[in-house]
Design a protein around this motif. Structure first.
Motif, short mmCIF file in Angstrom:
data_model
loop_
_atom_site.label_atom_id
_atom_site.label_comp_id
_atom_site.label_asym_id
_atom_site.label_seq_id
_atom_site.Cartn_x
_atom_site.Cartn_y
_atom_site.Cartn_z
N GLY A 1 0.83 -1.19 0.00
CA GLY A 1 0.00 0.00 0.00
C GLY A 1 0.87 1.24 0.00
N LEU A 2 0.46 2.25 0.76
CA LEU A 2 1.23 3.49 0.85
C LEU A 2 2.42 3.27 1.78
N VAL A 3 3.58 3.02 1.19
CA VAL A 3 4.77 2.70 1.96
C VAL A 3 5.30 3.92 2.69
N ASN A 4 5.32 5.07 2.02
CA ASN A 4 5.73 6.30 2.69
C ASN A 4 5.19 7.52 1.94
N SER A 5 5.14 8.62 2.65
CA SER A 5 4.73 9.90 2.08
C SER A 5 5.85 10.91 2.29
N ASN A 6 5.92 11.88 1.39
CA ASN A 6 6.90 12.96 1.51
C ASN A 6 6.21 14.28 1.22
N PHE A 7 6.57 15.28 1.99
CA PHE A 7 6.12 16.64 1.76
C PHE A 7 7.35 17.51 1.46
N SER A 8 7.16 18.53 0.65
CA SER A 8 8.30 19.35 0.28
C SER A 8 7.92 20.81 0.13
N PHE A 9 8.93 21.63 0.35
CA PHE A 9 8.86 23.05 -0.02
C PHE A 9 10.10 23.34 -0.85
N SER A 10 9.92 23.96 -2.01
CA SER A 10 11.05 24.20 -2.91
C SER A 10 10.99 25.60 -3.50
N TYR A 11 12.16 26.13 -3.75
CA TYR A 11 12.31 27.33 -4.57
C TYR A 11 13.07 26.94 -5.83
N HIS A 12 12.56 27.32 -6.99
CA HIS A 12 13.21 27.03 -8.26
C HIS A 12 13.29 28.31 -9.10
N LYS A 13 14.44 28.57 -9.67
CA LYS A 13 14.53 29.64 -10.66
C LYS A 13 14.20 29.03 -12.02
N GLU B 1 9.72 30.06 -8.94
CA GLU B 1 8.55 29.27 -8.54
C GLU B 1 8.77 28.74 -7.14
N TYR B 2 7.74 28.88 -6.29
CA TYR B 2 7.74 28.34 -4.93
C TYR B 2 6.73 27.20 -4.90
N ASN B 3 7.20 26.04 -4.47
CA ASN B 3 6.47 24.80 -4.66
C ASN B 3 6.14 24.15 -3.33
N PHE B 4 4.87 23.79 -3.11
CA PHE B 4 4.45 22.98 -1.97
C PHE B 4 3.91 21.66 -2.53
N GLY B 5 4.54 20.54 -2.14
CA GLY B 5 4.17 19.28 -2.78
C GLY B 5 4.02 18.11 -1.83
N TRP B 6 3.33 17.10 -2.34
CA TRP B 6 3.21 15.81 -1.67
C TRP B 6 3.50 14.72 -2.68
N GLY B 7 4.23 13.69 -2.23
CA GLY B 7 4.49 12.53 -3.07
C GLY B 7 4.36 11.26 -2.26
N GLY B 8 3.78 10.23 -2.88
CA GLY B 8 3.57 8.98 -2.20
C GLY B 8 4.16 7.80 -2.93
N ASN B 9 4.57 6.78 -2.17
CA ASN B 9 5.14 5.55 -2.71
C ASN B 9 4.16 4.41 -2.43
N TYR B 10 3.62 3.83 -3.51
CA TYR B 10 2.71 2.70 -3.39
C TYR B 10 3.40 1.43 -3.85
N ASN B 11 3.59 0.52 -2.90
CA ASN B 11 4.13 -0.82 -3.21
C ASN B 11 5.50 -0.78 -3.86
N ASN B 12 6.22 0.33 -3.70
CA ASN B 12 7.57 0.49 -4.24
C ASN B 12 7.66 0.37 -5.76
N ASN B 13 6.52 0.46 -6.44
CA ASN B 13 6.59 0.45 -7.91
C ASN B 13 5.66 1.50 -8.56
#
Length: 502
Positions: free
Chosen positions: A118-130, A218-230
């Motif tokens: 299932g959802l193995v892990n979640s990540n949240f991020s804040f980024s600045y990109h030119k 660009e200022y970025n607020f994100g979420w990423g999830g890993n499902y079943n490692n694939n």
């Protein structure tokens, strides 16, 4: 000849005058290949790989690939150079210009679920990109020629010869460029038309200088999830900011005596929002596929512009120089949507190759009025696809690990032109435009990028370096009737990224 100098009602003028054209839509939404050292070392082809701060801005699913928290920062030194500029038969040798700044700053927070499926892990991020660097300057001088900016002024001003009222800035049907040239004694009334003050066949010696500064970030607020490692999924919400400043000087010395200097200054700032969605799928251990979609950005811009026209033809008892009022405007812009497809093949843990295709719908850009402006952009928006291209960007990358800690990289990317090749009309100012800056870049040529890099990774930290060179060309025109000049430039970027695992 008597010139009437009338103080304008600025609000009325700003409500009924226009300054934006299709070239502005491109400049305010254009992006470049920019990011972390590993990202650039791989030619930006990281959409199917993830696990890198700059991969997040292309494919948000790359955030789900992280197995731990991280903080990273990227600094870069860039050097811009132009090949010899030949304008009207005269060579101009350009000096290189260097800049130093930040490409990226990213924080990733890892939240493991401690599950094996299932959802193995979640990540949240804040980024600045030119996203884009506007810093550019060049100058050029030409040999004596038979065509003059005063001829352009006369032709442009004669498009609507029957405008009622005085030749003044408070006549909202009158182009500001016409009033400026008239007050500087560069054009005269001739019945219902205008004409240059120069004698037939009189030659002029032109020169031009431009300085541009600023960036799109660009200022970025994100979420990423890993499902079943694939299967990795992600989305982010992005806030864009833009600051742009331009100063240009167009000058001519007249063969029979006299001269002028037209100085334009333009400042723009903007703020916008968009969203990005993406996924990465691993059907086999050594093969990855990625897809991402970027919604159009809706941005609000404010601008301030004015122009001075220093002319030796202005009588001593009149105001010098001729000068426009300060124009302040506000407008919205829908920037283009994007679609990304990517893939990567891994040779065990020792090497990988990656490829990515980006589609950017510049032809879909649209100006939109807001509550502070009642401009009608219908004509400009209808012509957007006649001027701007949908851009295709292909990126390729290669990485080889000399040992578990040390890797070397190479990348290449090629982008199709953002300006239609068969568009020859140039920058067309509407008849009541408040714009007085007539220069424009026709980007009708492909851009190419080549890069090399290396990186060292330890358990708790990493450092990456990359060198990227961008080869680009454009046709530059100080004004629409000028013969123009082909600019061939190289942008050199040396980039370093330092990161800590958390």
């Amino acid at each position: 000849m008597k010139r009437l100098l009338v103080f304008p009602i600025l609000l009325l003028v700003s409500l009924f005058s226009f300054s934006q054209v299709e070239y502005d839509a491109l400049r305010l939404s254009q992006q470049d290949l920019n990011g972390t050292a590993r990202y650039l070392g791989l030619g930006g082809a990281m959409g199917a790989l993830g696990g890198d701060a700059s991969s997040i801005k292309d494919n948000p699913a790359g955030l789900g690939v992280y197995r731990s928290g991280e903080i990273s920062a990227t600094i870069n030194t860039s050097v811009q150079s132009f090949n010899t500029i030949n304008w009207n038969g005269k060579n101009n040798f350009q000096e290189s210009k260097s800049d130093f700044g930040f490409n990226n700053l990213t924080y990733v927070m890892n939240i493991p679920s401690y599950l094996n499926s299932g959802l193995v892990n979640s990540n949240f991020s804040f980024s600045y990109h030119k996203l884009y660097d506007y810093n550019q300057s060049f100058s050029m001088n030409g040999n004596p020629v038979g065509n003059s900016f005063t001829d352009y002024l006369a032709k442009y001003s004669s498009q609507t010869p029957s405008i009622p009222g005085e030749i003044s800035y408070d006549n909202f049907r009158m182009p500001w460029l016409t009033v400026l040239g008239y007050d500087a004694y560069l054009i005269n009334e001739n019945g219902l038309n205008f004409e240059s003050v120069l004698a037939n066949g009189e030659k002029v010696t032109p020169s031009y200088q431009i300085d541009q500064r600023g960036s799109m970030s660009e200022y970025n607020f994100g979420w990423g999830g890993n499902y079943n490692n694939n299967l990795f999924v992600g989305f982010n919400v992005n806030m864009r900011s833009l600051d742009y400043y331009m100063k240009s000087t167009l000058s001519e010395d007249f063969e029979k005596g006299g001269n002028f200097d037209l100085v334009n200054k333009l400042t723009q700032s903007g703020f916008g929002l968009n969203a990005k969605l993406g996924l990465i799928y691993i059907p086999r251990n050594n093969f990855r596929l990625g897809v991402a979609f970027h919604t159009p950005s809706i941005s609000t811009f404010t601008e301030e512009s004015y122009a001075d026209l220093h002319s030796s033809l202005i009588p001593a008892n009149e105001k010098k120089p001729a000068q426009t009022p300060i124009n302040r405007q506000s407008f919205n812009l829908w920037s283009p949507l994007q679609a990304h497809l990517s893939m990567a093949y891994l040779f065990g843990k020792s090497a990988l190759v990656s490829a990515e295709y980006n589609f950017i719908n510049y032809g879909g850009a649209r100006f939109v009025s807001n509550e502070e402006s009642v401009q009608n952009f219908g004509e400009i928006n209808a012509a957007m696809k006649d001027v701007l291209n949908d851009v295709h960007l292909l990126k390729l990358g290669f990485e080889y690990k000399l040992n578990p800690q040390l890797a070397i990289r190479a990348g290449y990317a090629i982008q199709t032109p953002p300006i239609q090749e068969n568009y020859i009309s140039g920058k067309l100012l509407v008849n009541n435009s408040v714009s007085t800056n007539t220069e424009y870049f026709n980007q009708k040529y492909k851009s190419e990028y080549a890069s090399l890099g290396f990186g060292y990774r330890d358990v708790n930290w990493f450092i990456d370096f990359a060198y990227m060179v961008k080869s680009h060309q454009s046709d530059f025109y100080p004004y629409n009737m000028d013969s123009g000049v082909k600019l061939e430039g190289l942008n050199h970027n040396i980039v370093m990224t330092l990161g800590l695992k958390l």
